[in-house]
Scaffold this motif. Structure first.
Motif, mmCIF file in Angstrom:
data_model
loop_
_atom_site.group_PDB
_atom_site.id
_atom_site.type_symbol
_atom_site.label_atom_id
_atom_site.label_comp_id
_atom_site.label_asym_id
_atom_site.label_seq_id
_atom_site.Cartn_x
_atom_site.Cartn_y
_atom_site.Cartn_z
ATOM 1 N N GLU A 15 -6.295 46.368 56.459
ATOM 2 C CA GLU A 15 -6.512 45.376 57.498
ATOM 3 C C GLU A 15 -6.092 43.976 57.038
ATOM 4 O O GLU A 15 -6.450 43.536 55.947
ATOM 5 C CB GLU A 15 -8.009 45.382 57.805
ATOM 6 C CG GLU A 15 -8.421 44.533 58.940
ATOM 7 C CD GLU A 15 -9.810 44.966 59.403
ATOM 8 O OE1 GLU A 15 -10.779 44.666 58.692
ATOM 9 O OE2 GLU A 15 -9.897 45.604 60.456
ATOM 10 N N ASN A 16 -5.325 43.319 57.893
ATOM 11 C CA ASN A 16 -4.940 41.921 57.667
ATOM 12 C C ASN A 16 -4.228 41.666 56.335
ATOM 13 O O ASN A 16 -4.377 40.603 55.732
ATOM 14 C CB ASN A 16 -6.147 40.991 57.801
ATOM 15 C CG ASN A 16 -6.684 40.986 59.216
ATOM 16 O OD1 ASN A 16 -6.029 41.503 60.130
ATOM 17 N ND2 ASN A 16 -7.850 40.414 59.412
ATOM 18 N N LYS A 17 -3.483 42.670 55.873
ATOM 19 C CA LYS A 17 -2.662 42.478 54.679
ATOM 20 C C LYS A 17 -1.205 42.648 55.096
ATOM 21 O O LYS A 17 -0.895 43.381 56.037
ATOM 22 C CB LYS A 17 -3.005 43.534 53.613
ATOM 23 C CG LYS A 17 -4.428 43.454 53.082
ATOM 24 C CD LYS A 17 -4.522 42.459 51.948
ATOM 25 C CE LYS A 17 -5.949 42.089 51.624
ATOM 26 N NZ LYS A 17 -6.572 43.003 50.680
ATOM 27 N N TYR A 63 0.996 34.326 60.157
ATOM 28 C CA TYR A 63 -0.040 35.148 59.518
ATOM 29 C C TYR A 63 -1.206 34.292 59.020
ATOM 30 O O TYR A 63 -2.361 34.703 59.104
ATOM 31 C CB TYR A 63 0.618 35.923 58.375
ATOM 32 C CG TYR A 63 -0.312 36.659 57.440
ATOM 33 C CD1 TYR A 63 -0.892 37.866 57.814
ATOM 34 C CD2 TYR A 63 -0.582 36.163 56.176
ATOM 35 C CE1 TYR A 63 -1.726 38.549 56.947
ATOM 36 C CE2 TYR A 63 -1.407 36.845 55.292
ATOM 37 C CZ TYR A 63 -1.973 38.040 55.682
ATOM 38 O OH TYR A 63 -2.795 38.713 54.825
ATOM 39 N N MET A 97 -7.207 42.238 63.590
ATOM 40 C CA MET A 97 -8.010 43.036 62.656
ATOM 41 C C MET A 97 -7.812 44.515 62.944
ATOM 42 O O MET A 97 -8.355 45.030 63.906
ATOM 43 C CB MET A 97 -9.496 42.718 62.844
ATOM 44 C CG MET A 97 -9.871 41.310 62.440
ATOM 45 S SD MET A 97 -10.835 41.293 60.945
ATOM 46 C CE MET A 97 -12.301 42.194 61.420
ATOM 47 N N SER A 98 -7.002 45.168 62.139
ATOM 48 C CA SER A 98 -6.786 46.585 62.399
ATOM 49 C C SER A 98 -6.327 47.285 61.135
ATOM 50 O O SER A 98 -5.514 46.750 60.395
ATOM 51 C CB SER A 98 -5.717 46.786 63.473
ATOM 52 O OG SER A 98 -6.281 46.559 64.735
ATOM 53 N N ARG A 145 -3.258 33.275 62.102
ATOM 54 C CA ARG A 145 -3.959 34.391 62.730
ATOM 55 C C ARG A 145 -3.646 35.650 61.938
ATOM 56 O O ARG A 145 -2.659 36.333 62.221
ATOM 57 C CB ARG A 145 -3.448 34.508 64.172
ATOM 58 C CG ARG A 145 -4.389 35.226 65.067
ATOM 59 C CD ARG A 145 -4.077 34.865 66.509
ATOM 60 N NE ARG A 145 -4.702 35.837 67.391
ATOM 61 C CZ ARG A 145 -4.787 35.684 68.704
ATOM 62 N NH1 ARG A 145 -4.267 34.637 69.284
ATOM 63 N NH2 ARG A 145 -5.375 36.606 69.440
ATOM 64 N N PRO A 146 -4.476 35.961 60.937
ATOM 65 C CA PRO A 146 -4.199 37.113 60.067
ATOM 66 C C PRO A 146 -4.061 38.401 60.875
ATOM 67 O O PRO A 146 -4.761 38.593 61.874
ATOM 68 C CB PRO A 146 -5.425 37.177 59.159
ATOM 69 C CG PRO A 146 -5.944 35.795 59.140
ATOM 70 C CD PRO A 146 -5.666 35.242 60.508
ATOM 71 N N LYS A 147 -3.128 39.230 60.470
ATOM 72 C CA LYS A 147 -2.933 40.513 61.139
ATOM 73 C C LYS A 147 -2.418 41.522 60.122
ATOM 74 O O LYS A 147 -2.025 41.155 59.023
ATOM 75 C CB LYS A 147 -1.983 40.371 62.327
ATOM 76 C CG LYS A 147 -0.756 39.521 62.047
ATOM 77 C CD LYS A 147 0.007 39.274 63.328
ATOM 78 C CE LYS A 147 0.051 37.903 63.812
ATOM 79 N NZ LYS A 147 -0.481 37.124 64.644
ATOM 80 N N THR A 148 -2.450 42.788 60.531
ATOM 81 C CA THR A 148 -1.958 43.840 59.663
ATOM 82 C C THR A 148 -0.454 43.949 59.872
ATOM 83 O O THR A 148 -0.005 44.215 60.986
ATOM 84 C CB THR A 148 -2.642 45.172 60.025
ATOM 85 O OG1 THR A 148 -4.059 44.957 60.011
ATOM 86 C CG2 THR A 148 -2.282 46.273 59.036
ATOM 87 N N PRO A 178 -2.563 42.722 66.918
ATOM 88 C CA PRO A 178 -3.213 42.746 65.601
ATOM 89 C C PRO A 178 -2.449 43.561 64.561
ATOM 90 O O PRO A 178 -2.743 43.462 63.366
ATOM 91 C CB PRO A 178 -4.587 43.349 65.871
ATOM 92 C CG PRO A 178 -4.525 43.937 67.224
ATOM 93 C CD PRO A 178 -3.378 43.347 67.964
#
Lengths: 122, 288
Positions: B28-30, B175, B1-2, B178-181, B148
């Motif tokens: 964030e997370n895209k 992704y 998450m960032s 574990r969603p991340k930017t 992240p």
């Protein structure tokens, strides 16, 4: 349901259509589990948000429903509902463009009707 | 998450301006595609975010904290760049273990699984890796380090079609878990087009587009038909360019959305992200 996606229709709509096709062909039977968002996005190499949008479209139409903790399932009556929806769109989607093309080629109404008849005979 | 916020960043190399007052937010997370022609400033922007070089003006925030010379902010970012930052005599296995020193969340068993999928022998020394396998090694580190923020600068450089395919599938799977930017810069736009939720286009050191991919694909479209009819229909619209072939003209338009009423004889069709990119970044395309 696997074929390359095209660029003309938004991706999430194509995802929904592919799932509908799978249901129409009985590849995905009613009350069976539908592929997950991750499975769809990995399989088509698309963003998971796009896959989710396609699934949400079908949930909104009552084709899929969520079983808590298990995932998405095909609703009873889904196939019939899709058949009806596709039938209603048949005119706009297939007949109208055909007539437009026929007009361009100066094909008369009678000629089209004859072509359709002979198409059935083959 | 960032979330990464780039604010009014300017970077000069000698007398040349690489980035001119650039502001952009990576959500964030895209997964965002950072697109630009050679020399547009993509790598400069990514290197600034990673703190490998310093800006002449402006600031970069990672989760509201200044990124420059900030170890906490930097520990959130993994940057896949052109350079290999590991000692060349190190083996792949050692290098993966070393990664864990910087990124404590590194998933070693996932790294081994990926090495297996990409047929990379972990016993090999880094210096013995080909261009393609160098990319693969860095891809494995990127996907398994669990930072992240992933900045991927040309991650598919030197990869064959099969490995590029595998890379995108693994990226999406990773992704999803574990969603991340993620920011991906690539010249192979069509392969990334369906994966990136947002797109940032950089031209001559300035951001000319920052939008959702689906939005920009609705705004940009092609109008095709008899030349005179196309000219008439596109009058007053923002044109990116046009091609004419045998009296049939295709005009490339960027507007706020697709036109609702299309007259007989005119066809409006979607543009692929790559064609849109080409028309936007051709010399003479849109100015900021």
């Amino acid at each position: 349901m696997h074929r390359e996606l095209n660029s003309e229709t938004p991706l999430f709509v194509q995802i929904a259509e592919r799932l509908e096709n799978a249901i129409l062909s009985d590849a995905l039977a009613e009350e069976r589990q539908a592929p997950s968002t991750t499975e769809i996005s990995v399989s088509y190499k698309i963003n998971p948000a796009t896959a989710l949008k396609g699934i949400t479209l079908l949930v909104d139409e009552g084709v899929l429903y969520k079983k808590r903790g298990l995932g998405m399932f095909v609703a009873t009556g889904a196939k019939q509902a899709i058949l009806l929806k596709r039938k209603n769109k048949f005119g706009d989607k297939f007949v109208k463009p055909m007539i437009r093309e026929a007009e361009k080629l100066l094909i008369s109404r009678e000629e089209i009707i004859n072509m359709i008849r002979s198409g059935f005979e083959k | 998450m960032s979330v990464i916020e780039v604010k009014n960043i300017t970077k000069n190399y000698g007398g040349v301006t690489a980035l001119n007052n650039v502001s952009v937010t990576f959500e964030e997370n895209k997964i965002c595609g950072l697109l630009g022609r050679n020399g547009a400033g993509k790598t400069t922007l990514l290197n600034l975010i990673t703190g490998r070089i310093f800006a002449d003006g402006g600031e970069i925030l990672i989760d509201n904290e200044r990124a420059a010379e900030n170890d906490i902010a930097m520990s959130k970012v993994y940057c896949f760049g052109e350079q290999t930052l590991y000692p060349e005599s190190m083996s792949v296995k050692k290098a993966l273990e070393w990664t864990r020193e910087f990124y404590p969340d590194t998933d070693f068993s996932y790294a081994e699984e990926l090495a297996d999928k990409f047929s990379l022998s972990v016993k090999k020394k880094i210096k013995s890796l080909s261009t393609g396998y160098n990319s693969i090694f860095k891809i494995i580190v990127a996907l398994s380090c669990n930072a992240p923020v992933l900045l991927l600068d040309e991650p598919v450089l030197g990869l064959d079609a099969n490995f590029r395919d595998l890379f995108y599938r693994e990226l999406i799977a990773c992704y999803s878990r574990r969603p991340k930017t993620i920011v991906i810069s690539t010249h192979l736009i069509e392969e990334a087009a369906d994966v990136i939720e947002n797109v940032v286009i950089i031209k001559n050191g300035e951001i000319i587009i920052s939008d959702m991919t689906q939005n920009i694909l609705t705004k940009g479209y092609t109008v095709t038909g008899a030349a005179a009819a196309v000219d008439d229909f596109t009058k007053g619209q923002k044109l990116l360019g046009a091609d004419t072939l045998g009296g049939i003209k295709s005009a490339y338009v960027l507007e706020s959305g697709r036109p609702a009423d299309v007259p007989e004889g005119i066809e409006v069709s979607r543009m692929k992200l790559q064609s849109l990119f080409i028309h936007l970044t051709n010399n003479g395309g849109i100015k900021k």
